[in-house]
Scaffold this active site. Sequence first.
Site, PDB file in Angstrom:
ATOM      1  N   HIS A  64     -10.985  -0.949   1.404  1.00 37.52           N
ATOM      2  CA  HIS A  64     -10.059  -1.833   0.680  1.00 37.52           C
ATOM      3  C   HIS A  64      -9.670  -3.028   1.552  1.00 37.52           C
ATOM      4  CE1 HIS A  64      -8.420   0.067  -3.177  1.00 37.52           C
ATOM      5  NE2 HIS A  64      -9.444   0.819  -2.831  1.00 37.52           N
ATOM      6  N   ALA A 101       0.854  -1.188   0.000  1.00 37.32           N
ATOM      7  CA  ALA A 101       0.000   0.000   0.000  1.00 37.32           C
ATOM      8  C   ALA A 101       0.891   1.239   0.000  1.00 37.32           C
ATOM      9  CB  ALA A 101      -0.907  -0.010   1.225  1.00 37.32           C
TER      10      ALA A 101
END
EC number: 2.7.1.156
Length: 196
Positions: free
Chosen positions: A52, A36
Amino acid sequence: MALIFVTGGAKSGKSKFSEELILRLNNGKQENVYLATSLVFDEEMKEKVRLHKERRQNNWITVETYKNFENNLNKYFLKVENEIKNNMLVDCLTNMITNIIFEEKDVDWNNFDKKSYVQIVEKLNKNVENSVNELLNVANQFENIVIVSNELGMGLVPNYPLGRYFREIAGKMNQVVADRADEVYFVVSGIPMKIK
């Protein structure tokens, strides 16, 4: 090892498609690393990250970083018999580039002369290119790697210098990754189209 590049517009379904793709490529012996690259700086971003994570459930090991990939990922460079390696999803390249640009805190994008603009751009280009190259070099430590990025060149030309610079450097880096990729997908309205 396969390097797969997934691009498309904002909210086009790139991340969902990429997550499903990695899970299909997993042969059951690897872990799935989710790199990420975004920084959580407000409530809207915090909610986006939460959604997410909720969608990914427990199928992923999340690593939050946008640079120093060799150091931050080396414990996931799996070395076992038969050379099985982990998979990795990078979400996303444009967030990574944004964070690198904003490391330069002293830049006033609305007020500089041509000479200082050239110096700033040269420095930023080098920083961004180095990070993208480091990411691509780390890719060979994974069985499959999917890199997600936004396609920025299909809209209006931004009317401010930072927007124009961001579009330019992101477009160049998208080209670098797409050139190195084994497969490239363009996602529109949740529909992936293989273009390489």
